[in-house]
Design an enzyme around this catalytic site. Structure first.
Site, mmCIF file in Angstrom:
data_model
loop_
_atom_site.group_PDB
_atom_site.id
_atom_site.type_symbol
_atom_site.label_atom_id
_atom_site.label_comp_id
_atom_site.label_asym_id
_atom_site.label_seq_id
_atom_site.Cartn_x
_atom_site.Cartn_y
_atom_site.Cartn_z
ATOM 1 N N GLU A 53 0.838 -1.197 0.000
ATOM 2 C CA GLU A 53 0.000 0.000 0.000
ATOM 3 C C GLU A 53 0.877 1.253 0.000
ATOM 4 O O GLU A 53 1.898 1.323 0.682
ATOM 5 C CB GLU A 53 -0.907 0.011 1.233
ATOM 6 N N LYS A 128 -10.076 1.857 -2.275
ATOM 7 C CA LYS A 128 -10.269 1.462 -0.880
ATOM 8 C C LYS A 128 -11.671 1.843 -0.416
ATOM 9 O O LYS A 128 -12.058 3.012 -0.450
ATOM 10 C CB LYS A 128 -9.204 2.141 -0.011
ATOM 11 N N CYS A 169 -5.870 -2.863 2.907
ATOM 12 C CA CYS A 169 -5.596 -2.629 4.319
ATOM 13 C C CYS A 169 -6.850 -2.713 5.196
ATOM 14 O O CYS A 169 -7.328 -3.794 5.506
ATOM 15 C CB CYS A 169 -4.875 -1.295 4.478
#
Length: 291
Positions: A53, A128, A169
């Site tokens: 990331e 995301k 994440c």
């Protein structure tokens, strides 16, 4: 679903845990190239490579807009073109970590993973979905929503080997994305990630193994290396977990490449032994079934 429809053959994967995230975007990209070239020399049969990331920019809310790029395959930005060339050069599927993305129509910024096939074609991207907004007492306070906007969809990639899902994440804390990809026939979930040194020791391994066992898929978490000179200290410990919840490869804290082989027989045998996919009761929890 039979294993042949999930993963067509054994494939080797490489997770590149590098110390990118410096203020020099091109230096970060070149460092990624150096590590990918090293991976292909060490394991020439590698078919899938994952980057961390925010590998090409500082992981800081006040820097995302400065480093953002428009993702347009017809007019490739710096990072898109660079990663496309790497995927094509080494004939790999490349999950290009994440980069800050600018949507020119809305002026919104996203934390976006870009995925390339062996010909260097940008085949999909994942924005995301769940933003990292936390306040941990005596720990860390971080609010991605100060700059970033959340994505609006789940992402499942179709390749010649089968399908895999992508999250980023904080997305891994929400089991629904992995469940959706698994129900679409994914053999793996891949999460470019950057857990910190507070939540990492508590939840990193737990979440990776939980998503794997919940869905009987491989799970890959690729983290930046820990850099104590940067403003954000990543946990490291990039990891590959098999569908049984067994850790098959794990990095330490520093720069490292980890390798693993994904085996369709592991998926098939465990699903036969513990047939969760046939036993789920969506008639009971019908609200979960809505998608």
């Amino acid at each position: 679903m039979s294993a042949s429809k999930i993963l067509s053959q054994k494939i080797k994967v490489a997770l590149v845990q590098l110390s990118g995230s410096s203020p020099d975007k091109m230096a970060n990209l070149q460092r990624a190239a150096t590590f990918i070239e090293r991976a292909m020399k060490e394991q020439p049969d590698t078919k899938l490579v994952v980057l961390p990331e925010c590998f090409n920019s500082p992981y800081s809310t006040d820097q995302f807009r400065k480093y953002s790029e428009v993702i347009n395959p017809k007019e490739p930005s710096t990072s898109v073109q660079f990663l496309s060339n790497l995927a094509n050069k080494f004939k790999i599927i490349l999950v290009g970590g994440t980069i800050p993305e600018l949507d020119p129509k809305t002026d919104k910024i996203y934390n976006t993973s870009i995925i390339f096939n062996e010909d260097g074609k940008l085949i999909d991207k994942h924005r995301k979905v769940h933003l990292f907004d936390v306040d941990i007492p005596n720990g860390i306070s971080f609010h991605e929503s100060e700059t970033l906007s959340p994505g609006e969809k789940s992402t499942t990639i179709d390749t010649k080997y089968g399908k895999f899902g992508v999250g980023i994440c904080y997305d891994m804390r929400f089991p629904e994305l992995a469940m959706l990809s698994a129900r679409k026939g994914a053999f793996a979930m891949i999460y470019p990630s950057a857990f910190n040194t507070v939540t990492g020791p508590l939840h990193w391994h737990l979440l990776a193994r939980s998503r794997a066992v919940d869905n009987q898929v491989y799970v890959m978490l690729c983290s930046p290396a820990r850099n104590l000179q940067s403003s954000y200290h990543a946990y490291g410990h990039s990891i590959v977990v098999d569908p049984r919840g067994k850790i098959v490869a794990e990095a330490g804290e520093g720069e490292e490449i980890i390798y693993a082989e994904l085996d369709p027989e592991v998926i098939e045998s465990f699903r036969q032994a513990v047939p969760l996919t046939k036993q789920r009761r969506f008639d009971v929890y019908s609200d979960v079934n809505a998608h």
